[in-house]
Design an enzyme around this catalytic site. Sequence first.
Site, PDB file in Angstrom:
ATOM      1  N   PRO A  18      -0.410   5.267   4.688  1.00 21.86           N
ATOM      2  CA  PRO A  18       0.381   5.258   4.306  1.00 21.86           C
ATOM      3  C   PRO A  18       0.754   4.947   2.211  1.00 21.86           C
ATOM      4  CG  PRO A  18      -0.829   3.732   5.706  1.00 21.86           C
ATOM      5  CD  PRO A  18      -1.116   5.012   5.517  1.00 21.86           C
ATOM      6  N   MET A  19       1.529   5.306   1.322  1.00 23.04           N
ATOM      7  CA  MET A  19       1.826   4.351   0.556  1.00 23.04           C
ATOM      8  C   MET A  19       2.596   3.868  -0.668  1.00 23.04           C
ATOM      9  SD  MET A  19      -1.596   6.213  -2.005  1.00 23.04           S
ATOM     10  CE  MET A  19      -1.886   7.682  -1.148  1.00 23.04           C
TER      11      MET A  19
ATOM     12  N   GLN B 213       5.225   3.643   9.288  1.00 21.43           N
ATOM     13  CA  GLN B 213       4.550   2.778   9.102  1.00 21.43           C
ATOM     14  C   GLN B 213       5.404   1.217   9.595  1.00 21.43           C
ATOM     15  OE1 GLN B 213       1.981   0.326   6.029  1.00 21.43           O
ATOM     16  NE2 GLN B 213       0.586   0.704   7.923  1.00 21.43           N
TER      17      GLN B 213
ATOM     18  N   CYS C 261      -1.999  -4.791   4.435  1.00 19.90           N
ATOM     19  CA  CYS C 261      -1.348  -4.874   3.154  1.00 19.90           C
ATOM     20  C   CYS C 261      -1.395  -6.276   2.122  1.00 19.90           C
ATOM     21  CB  CYS C 261       0.044  -5.024   2.616  1.00 19.90           C
ATOM     22  SG  CYS C 261       1.104  -4.686   1.557  1.00 19.90           S
TER      23      CYS C 261
ATOM     24  N   LYS D 197      -2.852  -0.687  11.172  1.00 21.29           N
ATOM     25  CA  LYS D 197      -4.091  -0.329   9.938  1.00 21.29           C
ATOM     26  C   LYS D 197      -4.298  -1.961   9.663  1.00 21.29           C
ATOM     27  CE  LYS D 197      -4.209   2.381   5.393  1.00 21.29           C
ATOM     28  NZ  LYS D 197      -4.034   1.558   4.832  1.00 21.29           N
TER      29      LYS D 197
ATOM     30  N   GLY E 108     -10.565   4.275   2.769  1.00 24.78           N
ATOM     31  CA  GLY E 108     -11.286   3.298   1.380  1.00 24.78           C
ATOM     32  C   GLY E 108     -12.244   4.029   0.296  1.00 24.78           C
TER      33      GLY E 108
ATOM     34  N   ARG F 258      -5.729   6.886  -2.562  1.00 24.38           N
ATOM     35  CA  ARG F 258      -5.537   6.945  -4.098  1.00 24.38           C
ATOM     36  C   ARG F 258      -6.113   8.616  -4.545  1.00 24.38           C
ATOM     37  NH1 ARG F 258      -8.653   1.730  -6.022  1.00 24.38           N
ATOM     38  NH2 ARG F 258      -9.586   1.888  -3.738  1.00 24.38           N
TER      39      ARG F 258
HETATM   40  C1  LIG Z   1      -0.289   2.104  -5.117  1.00 28.73           C
HETATM   41  C2  LIG Z   1      -0.463   2.387  -3.922  1.00 28.73           C
HETATM   42  C3  LIG Z   1       0.180   1.740  -1.952  1.00 28.73           C
HETATM   43  C4  LIG Z   1      -0.247   1.500  -0.884  1.00 28.73           C
HETATM   44  N1  LIG Z   1       0.575   1.346  -0.052  1.00 28.73           N
HETATM   45  C5  LIG Z   1       0.453   0.709   1.399  1.00 28.73           C
HETATM   46  C6  LIG Z   1       0.648   1.305   2.601  1.00 28.73           C
HETATM   47  O1  LIG Z   1       2.506   1.017   2.867  1.00 28.73           O
HETATM   48  N2  LIG Z   1       0.981   0.256   3.789  1.00 28.73           N
HETATM   49  C7  LIG Z   1      -0.148   0.658   4.048  1.00 28.73           C
HETATM   50  O2  LIG Z   1      -1.075   0.096   5.072  1.00 28.73           O
HETATM   51  N3  LIG Z   1      -1.699   0.701   2.819  1.00 28.73           N
HETATM   52  C8  LIG Z   1      -1.447   0.848   1.714  1.00 28.73           C
HETATM   53  N4  LIG Z   1      -1.938   1.481   0.820  1.00 28.73           N
HETATM   54  C9  LIG Z   1      -3.436   1.158   1.662  1.00 28.73           C
HETATM   55  C10 LIG Z   1      -3.980   2.727   1.065  1.00 28.73           C
HETATM   56  O3  LIG Z   1      -3.159   3.321   2.581  1.00 28.73           O
HETATM   57  C11 LIG Z   1      -5.128   3.078   1.532  1.00 28.73           C
HETATM   58  O4  LIG Z   1      -5.475   1.892   2.608  1.00 28.73           O
HETATM   59  C12 LIG Z   1      -6.362   1.888   0.518  1.00 28.73           C
HETATM   60  O5  LIG Z   1      -6.025   2.455  -0.801  1.00 28.73           O
HETATM   61  C13 LIG Z   1      -7.550   2.678   0.693  1.00 28.73           C
HETATM   62  O6  LIG Z   1      -7.862   3.624   0.315  1.00 28.73           O
HETATM   63  P1  LIG Z   1      -8.373   4.418  -0.896  1.00 28.73           P
HETATM   64  O7  LIG Z   1      -9.297   3.701  -1.639  1.00 28.73           O
HETATM   65  O8  LIG Z   1      -8.947   5.826  -0.139  1.00 28.73           O
HETATM   66  O9  LIG Z   1      -7.866   4.662  -2.081  1.00 28.73           O
HETATM   67  C14 LIG Z   1      -1.406   1.529  -0.449  1.00 28.73           C
HETATM   68  C15 LIG Z   1      -2.941   1.741  -1.428  1.00 28.73           C
HETATM   69  C16 LIG Z   1      -2.049   2.252  -2.115  1.00 28.73           C
HETATM   70  C17 LIG Z   1      -2.910   2.444  -3.540  1.00 28.73           C
END
Ligand SMILES: Cc1cc2nc3c(=O)[nH]c(=O)nc-3n(C[C@H](O)[C@H](O)[C@H](O)COP(=O)(O)O)c2cc1C
Length: 323
Positions: free
Chosen positions: A20-21, A74, A103, A142, A204, A228
Amino acid sequence: MTSKLRIGALTLANNLILAPMAGITNLPARLLARRYGASLCFTEMVSVNGLVREGRKTFDLLRSSPDDRPLGVQLFGDEPGILAEAARLVEGYADLVDINMGCPVKKVVGTGAGSALLREPKKVADILRAVRRATKLPLTIKIRTGWQAGQHTFHEIGRIAAEEGCDALTLHPRTRAQMFEGHADWELIRELKDAISIPIIGSGDIFSPHDVVAMLERTGCDGVMIARGGLGNPWIFKQAQALLEGREAHPPDARERLAVAQLHLDLFTELAGEPVAVREMRKHLAWYVKGLPGAAPFRAAANTIQTKDEMLAAMNSFFGRAS
Ligand SMILES: Cc1cc2nc3c(=O)[nH]c(=O)nc-3n(C[C@H](O)[C@H](O)[C@H](O)COP(=O)(O)O)c2cc1C
């Protein structure tokens, strides 16, 4: 090898999941991730208060299509009763309900939701009990590791999740205080995997298909969530699958990047109309061109583009030069 992943009644074709992002994982982004192999995609976090007040804007975040399945919705909130009601409301939209307990942003933790819940194990238990009773859909949470260094609560929250009938848990092994700084400590994913019996999904610092393989190998986690590393890069799912099956991972050429960026723009326009699509696609385009020669001036120019035709012309010209 990629392996199927069972989350409650749901059996996923593989264990590669789009995270989720917020502001990113809407319908077009999810459809593209699925096209390249994501077996489960999530909406961005959706406010339960918005849902129960029937805010049309909040329900817009649930817009989906028949080929956007299975879909994880979510939710974020902190009141057990409201979260339970919201879980019932999204039953017609979701194949799985996830609750955000990670979050870190002030606007969310200030309401007691997101990673603020990591300091409230009792409330987590109350929430999960209420939501578990409200829906038969697979239920996941999460989380991060805790509020700050020295306050790791993920073991306790993980145990509660298993006891209260969660079907899986995603761990992003950073504290709330870390935001996105430093490294995600994958060792903590391994610790939790060894400690509890429900499936663990790791999140992560997954920036390449090799990272996917490394996380699965080093932590023993059941699935990997890509966040990301998937921005402007849906190919990461296909590449990871290739590596896991002992094949080579081929990067996309400029023509394929152009085709996917165009499709993204078309899908976005269909979903939200041209003005919103063009505005939002500026950031996606910046990701699609990342690492290619001339990306910086292209990004700057793309930020002033106002129409879809202008955007298509700029994309054709950029990727034409890059091929
Ligand atoms: C722009 C952005 C928005 C995100 N929005 C959410 C979200 O709505 N819900 C959530 O559980 N995590 C959110 N995350 C966290 C990601 O789901 C993920 O757990 C986190 O980026 C770590 O993974 P990565 O290092 O591979 O990016 C967000 C991350 C980014 C970068």
